[in-house]
Write an enzyme that holds these catalytic residues in place. Structure first.
Site, PDB file in Angstrom:
ATOM      1  N   HIS A 180      14.043   8.926 -14.699  1.00 37.87           N
ATOM      2  CA  HIS A 180      13.021   9.600 -15.499  1.00 37.87           C
ATOM      3  C   HIS A 180      13.499  10.100 -16.851  1.00 37.87           C
ATOM      4  O   HIS A 180      12.798   9.947 -17.851  1.00 37.87           O
ATOM      5  CB  HIS A 180      12.484  10.769 -14.666  1.00 37.87           C
ATOM      6  CG  HIS A 180      11.317  11.468 -15.258  1.00 37.87           C
ATOM      7  ND1 HIS A 180      10.167  10.813 -15.632  1.00 37.87           N
ATOM      8  CD2 HIS A 180      11.109  12.774 -15.549  1.00 37.87           C
ATOM      9  CE1 HIS A 180       9.299  11.695 -16.118  1.00 37.87           C
ATOM     10  NE2 HIS A 180       9.851  12.878 -16.100  1.00 37.87           N
ATOM     11  N   HIS A 225      13.189  11.605 -11.047  1.00 39.27           N
ATOM     12  CA  HIS A 225      12.004  12.395 -10.710  1.00 39.27           C
ATOM     13  C   HIS A 225      11.619  12.081  -9.270  1.00 39.27           C
ATOM     14  O   HIS A 225      11.565  10.916  -8.889  1.00 39.27           O
ATOM     15  CB  HIS A 225      10.864  12.039 -11.668  1.00 39.27           C
ATOM     16  CG  HIS A 225       9.685  12.957 -11.585  1.00 39.27           C
ATOM     17  ND1 HIS A 225       8.873  13.016 -10.492  1.00 39.27           N
ATOM     18  CD2 HIS A 225       9.209  13.872 -12.462  1.00 39.27           C
ATOM     19  CE1 HIS A 225       7.926  13.927 -10.703  1.00 39.27           C
ATOM     20  NE2 HIS A 225       8.110  14.452 -11.892  1.00 39.27           N
ATOM     21  N   GLU A 234       4.829  16.353 -11.084  1.00 37.64           N
ATOM     22  CA  GLU A 234       5.197  17.499 -10.264  1.00 37.64           C
ATOM     23  C   GLU A 234       4.041  18.495 -10.182  1.00 37.64           C
ATOM     24  O   GLU A 234       3.953  19.286  -9.237  1.00 37.64           O
ATOM     25  CB  GLU A 234       6.395  18.157 -10.954  1.00 37.64           C
ATOM     26  CG  GLU A 234       7.170  19.127 -10.170  1.00 37.64           C
ATOM     27  CD  GLU A 234       8.479  19.407 -10.907  1.00 37.64           C
ATOM     28  OE1 GLU A 234       9.332  18.503 -10.959  1.00 37.64           O
ATOM     29  OE2 GLU A 234       8.633  20.510 -11.438  1.00 37.64           O
ATOM     30  N   LEU A 255       5.151   7.462 -12.806  1.00 40.29           N
ATOM     31  CA  LEU A 255       5.255   8.898 -12.558  1.00 40.29           C
ATOM     32  C   LEU A 255       3.995   9.471 -11.932  1.00 40.29           C
ATOM     33  O   LEU A 255       2.881   9.198 -12.378  1.00 40.29           O
ATOM     34  CB  LEU A 255       5.512   9.590 -13.906  1.00 40.29           C
ATOM     35  CG  LEU A 255       5.632  11.108 -13.884  1.00 40.29           C
ATOM     36  CD1 LEU A 255       6.889  11.530 -13.144  1.00 40.29           C
ATOM     37  CD2 LEU A 255       5.648  11.636 -15.311  1.00 40.29           C
ATOM     38  N   GLN A 292      18.109  12.241 -14.900  1.00 41.09           N
ATOM     39  CA  GLN A 292      17.205  12.831 -13.913  1.00 41.09           C
ATOM     40  C   GLN A 292      16.398  11.766 -13.176  1.00 41.09           C
ATOM     41  O   GLN A 292      15.824  10.883 -13.804  1.00 41.09           O
ATOM     42  CB  GLN A 292      16.233  13.771 -14.610  1.00 41.09           C
ATOM     43  CG  GLN A 292      15.205  14.367 -13.652  1.00 41.09           C
ATOM     44  CD  GLN A 292      14.517  15.577 -14.251  1.00 41.09           C
ATOM     45  OE1 GLN A 292      13.534  15.440 -14.966  1.00 41.09           O
ATOM     46  NE2 GLN A 292      15.044  16.746 -13.985  1.00 41.09           N
ATOM     47  N   GLY A 339      11.507   7.387 -35.143  1.00 44.15           N
ATOM     48  CA  GLY A 339      10.759   7.616 -33.899  1.00 44.15           C
ATOM     49  C   GLY A 339       9.561   8.499 -34.152  1.00 44.15           C
ATOM     50  O   GLY A 339       9.607   9.434 -34.959  1.00 44.15           O
ATOM     51  N   ALA A 340       8.451   8.173 -33.476  1.00 43.78           N
ATOM     52  CA  ALA A 340       7.203   8.911 -33.681  1.00 43.78           C
ATOM     53  C   ALA A 340       6.579   9.293 -32.355  1.00 43.78           C
ATOM     54  O   ALA A 340       5.393   9.133 -32.127  1.00 43.78           O
ATOM     55  CB  ALA A 340       6.230   8.089 -34.520  1.00 43.78           C
ATOM     56  N   ARG A 375      14.188  19.236  -9.580  1.00 42.97           N
ATOM     57  CA  ARG A 375      13.999  17.810  -9.302  1.00 42.97           C
ATOM     58  C   ARG A 375      15.211  17.165  -8.651  1.00 42.97           C
ATOM     59  O   ARG A 375      15.065  16.295  -7.785  1.00 42.97           O
ATOM     60  CB  ARG A 375      13.654  17.088 -10.603  1.00 42.97           C
ATOM     61  CG  ARG A 375      12.272  17.450 -11.069  1.00 42.97           C
ATOM     62  CD  ARG A 375      11.933  16.820 -12.395  1.00 42.97           C
ATOM     63  NE  ARG A 375      10.555  17.143 -12.749  1.00 42.97           N
ATOM     64  CZ  ARG A 375      10.004  16.865 -13.924  1.00 42.97           C
ATOM     65  NH1 ARG A 375      10.716  16.253 -14.860  1.00 42.97           N
ATOM     66  NH2 ARG A 375       8.759  17.178 -14.170  1.00 42.97           N
ATOM     67  N   ARG A 386      17.184  18.795 -15.979  1.00 43.49           N
ATOM     68  CA  ARG A 386      16.105  19.418 -16.741  1.00 43.49           C
ATOM     69  C   ARG A 386      15.005  19.913 -15.814  1.00 43.49           C
ATOM     70  O   ARG A 386      14.654  19.232 -14.851  1.00 43.49           O
ATOM     71  CB  ARG A 386      15.516  18.404 -17.720  1.00 43.49           C
ATOM     72  CG  ARG A 386      14.314  18.919 -18.462  1.00 43.49           C
ATOM     73  CD  ARG A 386      13.820  17.940 -19.508  1.00 43.49           C
ATOM     74  NE  ARG A 386      13.236  16.721 -18.970  1.00 43.49           N
ATOM     75  CZ  ARG A 386      12.057  16.646 -18.357  1.00 43.49           C
ATOM     76  NH1 ARG A 386      11.319  17.722 -18.161  1.00 43.49           N
ATOM     77  NH2 ARG A 386      11.611  15.485 -17.918  1.00 43.49           N
ATOM     78  N   PHE A 431       5.267  25.027 -11.451  1.00 43.85           N
ATOM     79  CA  PHE A 431       6.044  23.813 -11.635  1.00 43.85           C
ATOM     80  C   PHE A 431       7.430  24.024 -11.049  1.00 43.85           C
ATOM     81  O   PHE A 431       7.879  25.160 -10.885  1.00 43.85           O
ATOM     82  CB  PHE A 431       6.152  23.484 -13.131  1.00 43.85           C
ATOM     83  CG  PHE A 431       5.674  22.101 -13.447  1.00 43.85           C
ATOM     84  CD1 PHE A 431       4.322  21.840 -13.575  1.00 43.85           C
ATOM     85  CD2 PHE A 431       6.569  21.052 -13.592  1.00 43.85           C
ATOM     86  CE1 PHE A 431       3.872  20.557 -13.851  1.00 43.85           C
ATOM     87  CE2 PHE A 431       6.131  19.778 -13.860  1.00 43.85           C
ATOM     88  CZ  PHE A 431       4.790  19.523 -13.995  1.00 43.85           C
TER      89      PHE A 431
END
Lengths: 584, 253
Positions: free
Chosen positions: A353, A242, A255, A252, A240, A12-13, A286, A394, A116
């Site tokens: 999310h 969102h 927030e 999205l 989660q 993964g990158a 959230r 989260r 936030f």
């Protein structure tokens, strides 16, 4: 089939993978295998910011950040890990600035910060400005900056390589990571990567939901690969939602829009969050905001002819502020909804999310085979992992933080392990599972279509294990998923070729989603309480006596080949914060 | 407190919005044939849907062999740049209603890069040009501050536009100079050089300018503005290139 040998292999990158790669490449011979070109990763879609108690604009400290993280996660957070997250946040942001990240600036020239959800001063007194940001494209800037630094460090990428299997070899009765098996999209060739260390940084699983902010490619490939090899997945029931996805599309809207002063309103124009979170209002965590939105909708105060959404209102904010601080999301509203956010409110609904759960690790990023035993040579970081710094929910801006803090930690730990360790032998016929899987799909003459099964999966997940859950809805999902898994055995693809066969890969990805959806639903069924993102209407309270513990889900295969899920539990690490009732 | 009037947008939300659209897609698969061909597909689409939704409908319901790259589906990952009705765009940011669904909608791969299968092109030469301009912050390492480097909001604004680039290649593959000469760095690489040349923290602007002073560098630009028109992020690409040209003449940046 080709065999490669590297000290460290990173799967993964996105943010976590590239942050790890920068460290690992300096210390060991490293390869990054990624199914997308690195700059396509979904870190780039993150918008609002990265939390760190820099205290550039008002008083703040990492202890307050730790508390907010623990409270935000509804006390399921491992507090030792949260403390590391909050403490190392400061250097993480400064590292990125030194790598070139163009943060927004204060009038003094320091990094600017904004409010936030769930981030507060002095343990919940009032919102605090803790999110370091670059307009509303902070994730984009992190992804670009990390890729730029990977170019600088000469990181070796294998682009469009899909890792489909984790190789495990037992040495003296202990499971060790031996490497991975990957499928090269361009050619259809199978590659075995033998490696002393493997780091999973392959992101989330959001595509098992229909309305989601997640990319099409977020199909839980890393989680599925290790799970199939008998390693556990932790806290998969915690997902989660969102609060502010674009209505029906799920795209999205940060927030940060509420951090800049945006307000949620129901069909009467009422600022309903005042009722649910008197102090933090629209900036409550959230899970709280998403439940409040659905409560409004269920009680008939939703907007539109079907009453199925609410509004994000930015119309009272000066257009200059929207242009400077929220240019991308206002553009999304114009492009996809034909709405002018200067003058009209934006229809939104909660959108799937982020996976709080994932591959269990300790704070060094080492993957756990059970509650305590480490799998030598195996690491995970970012959304694919569960440290657990996010617990049951989260906080916004803590994921861009997580990938940087724990991506760096995992990169260092994996490379240092590789410096000391020897290669463990590959299992016999290491490619056999992947070859079997690929050939079965390529030659299948079944009558089930990938897109149809995926659509049914997404619909059952949205209907039954979203913001509100009950025993009945979860059972419905479990049964439906079992049916879909059965039908999946009969799935066929149209593209039988070897070159860029994305038809084939979508079928593989669907298999991963089905496995993980089942883990999520079974874990959710057993958790008879409500905590963070997991809300049971039949058990509306948090139950610390019975459920202050992490779920650990294992795949079991019986002698007759039947598969089942075994659930176990792991204690939560508590240091300085005793669980309290959660109010915002 | 004054509140805005709610419920302005969904007057048409209940009526069936679907229309029939023809997608005319450029197909190429060397495993099947050495020749590229056009293939038509009939689709039922809501005009508010995206071209990417149409391509998915083809792949998922009609022909699983249709091949294209995509990921985020909202214009931020840069995977799905393609030539739609003769213009470079992101399929996920192009709504059907904005491209005249009365006539067949043509979809073909971006130009100037080798086509590998259907809408998938070889991105390596594009990323090589990007890497060649040293796209990373370079500072003299003496006296690195313990905190962040300071930068005024005005200095930050100086290169804001070019930080938006998502490396989708819509600009570079819309450039007639690039079509004729693949050695030309192309607009995207210059945009990314600009992002560092005009960053007050960076100390390698001269080196990057020398790289772009090359015969395949910035002077090849003929100011046709195709790149600016093509950019899905609204970056003023031609202006950025002009600023780099000016910096080469004045050596001020």
């Amino acid at each position: 089939m080709k065999i490669h040998k590297y000290d460290t292999v990173i799967v993964g990158a996105g943010g976590a993978g590239m942050r790890a790669a920068i460290e690992a490449t300096k210390r060991s011979r490293t390869a990054v295998l990624t199914k997308l070109y690195p700059t396509r990763s979904h870190t780039g879609a993150a918008q609002g910011g990265m939390a760190a108690a820099l205290a550039n604009v008002e008083e703040d400290n990492w202890e307050w950040h730790t508390f907010d993280t623990v409270k935000g996660g509804d006390y399921l957070v491992d507090q030792d890990a949260a403390e590391i997250l909050a403490k190392e946040a400061i250097d993480s942001v400064l590292d990125l600035e030194k790598m070139g990240l163009p943060f927004n600036r204060t009038p003094n020239g320091t990094i600017d910060q904004r409010r936030f959800g769930g981030h507060s001063r002095n343990h919940g007194e009032a919102p605090v400005r803790r999110s370091c940001y670059a307009a509303d494209r902070t994730g984009h800037m992190i992804l670009q900056t990390l890729y730029q630094n990977c170019v600088k460090e000469g990181v070796e990428f294998f682009n469009e390589f899909y890792v489909l299997d984790q190789l495990i070899t037992e040495v003296d009765g202990v499971k060790h990571s031996a490497g991975v098996v990957a499928y090269e999209l361009a050619t259809g060739e199978i590659h075995v990567f033998q490696a002393k260390s493997v780091i999973y940084a392959s992101g989330g699983t959001g595509k098992f939901f229909k309305v989601t902010s997640n990319a099409h490619t977020l199909t839980g490939d890393g989680q599925a690969a290790v799970y199939r090899r008998g390693l556990p997945l932790e806290d998969m029931e915690f997902f989660q939602f969102h609060p502010t996805g674009i209505w029906r599309m799920g795209i999205l809207l940060t927030e940060g829009a509420r951090g800049e002063g945006g307000i949620l309103r129901n069909k009467d124009g009422e600022r309903f969050m005042e009722k649910y979170a008197p102090v933090m209002k629209d900036l409550a965590s959230r899970d709280v905001v998403s439940r409040s939105i659905y409560t409004e909708i269920r009680e008939g105060r939703g907007c539109g002819p079907e009453g199925d959404h609410v509004y994000l209102d930015l119309t009272h904010l000066p257009p200059e502020q929207l242009d400077a601080k929220l240019p991308d999301i206002t553009e999304f509203a114009r492009t996809y909804l034909g709405i002018e956010p200067y003058t009209d409110p934006i229809p939104i609904q909660p959108t799937a999310h982020y996976a709080m759960g994932g591959i269990p690790t300790n704070v060094e990023g080492e993957v756990l085979a059970d509650n305590t035993t480490v799998v030598p040579g195996l690491y995970a970081a970012g959304e694919v992992a569960c440290v657990s710094v996010h617990g049951a929910n989260r906080l916004g801006t803590n994921s861009l933080l997580d990938i940087n803090v724990f991506g760096k930690r995992a990169g260092i730990a994996a490379a240092e392990y590789a410096q000391k360790a020897d290669f463990v032998p590959l299992p016999e016929d290491p490619e056999s599972l992947v070859v079997g899987q690929i050939e079965r799909l390529r030659t299948s003459t079944g009558n089930e279509r990938v897109a149809e099964l995926r659509r049914e999966l997404q619909e059952t997940m949205d209907a039954n294990v979203m913001v509100f859950r009950t025993e009945q809805t979860i059972k419905t999902a479990v049964e439906k998923i079992a049916e879909l898994r059965e039908r999946y055995k009969n799935v066929a693809i149209q593209d039988k070729g070897r070159r860029f066969n994305t038809d084939l890969l979508e079928a593989v990805e669907l298999g991963n989603l089905l496995d993980l959806a089942e883990v999520m639903a079974v874990s959710a069924l057993a958790r008879k309480e409500s905590r963070g993102g997991h809300y049971r209407e039949d058990y509306p309270n948090r139950d610390d006596v019975n459920f202050m513990r992490h779920t650990m889900a294992y795949r079991e295969v019986g002698d007759d080949g039947t598969e089942s899920i075994r659930l176990d539990y792991k204690p939560v690490v508590q240091t300085r914060y005793q669980p309290m009732e959660r109010k915002y | 407190m004054a509140t805005p009037v709610m419920d302005k947008v969904q007057a048409d939300a209940t009526a069936s919005p679907y229309i029939t659209v023809t997608f005319r897609v450029r197909r190429f698969n060397p495993e099947v044939s050495a020749e590229a061909t056009w293939e038509d597909f009939q689709l039922e689409l809501d005009p508010k849907e995206r071209v990417l939704d149409g391509l998915h409908k083809i792949k998922w319901e009609q022909d699983g062999t249709l091949t294209f790259r995509r990921s985020c589906a909202h214009g931020i990952c840069g995977s799905d740049a393609m030539r739609i009705n003769g213009k470079n765009r992101l399929a996920c940011k192009t709504l059907i209603k904005d491209i005249n669904p009365e006539k067949p909608i043509t979809v073909e791969p971006i130009k100037g890069l080798t086509v590998l299968k259907d809408l998938v092109v070889d991105m390596e030469p594009f990323f090589q040009a990007y890497r060649d301009v040293m796209p990373f912050l370079i500072t003299k390492d003496t006296n690195e501050p313990t905190r962040e480097r300071l930068q005024s909001a005005e200095d930050r604004e100086r290169f804001d536009d070019t930080t938006k680039c998502i490396l989708c290649a819509a600009c570079t593959s819309s450039c007639p100079v690039f079509w004729n000469d693949g050695q030309y760095f192309g607009p995207a690489a210059i945009v990314n050089a600009h992002r560092f040349i005009f960053d007050s923290r960076d100390e390698a602007g001269e080196q990057r300018l020398e790289i772009l002073n090359d015969r395949d560098g910035v002077w090849r630009c003929r100011t046709t503005f195709n790149c600016t028109d093509a950019c899905p992020r609204g970056i003023e690409v031609t202006k950025a290139i002009a600023e780099v040209k000016r910096a080469l003449i004045t050596r001020r940046f």
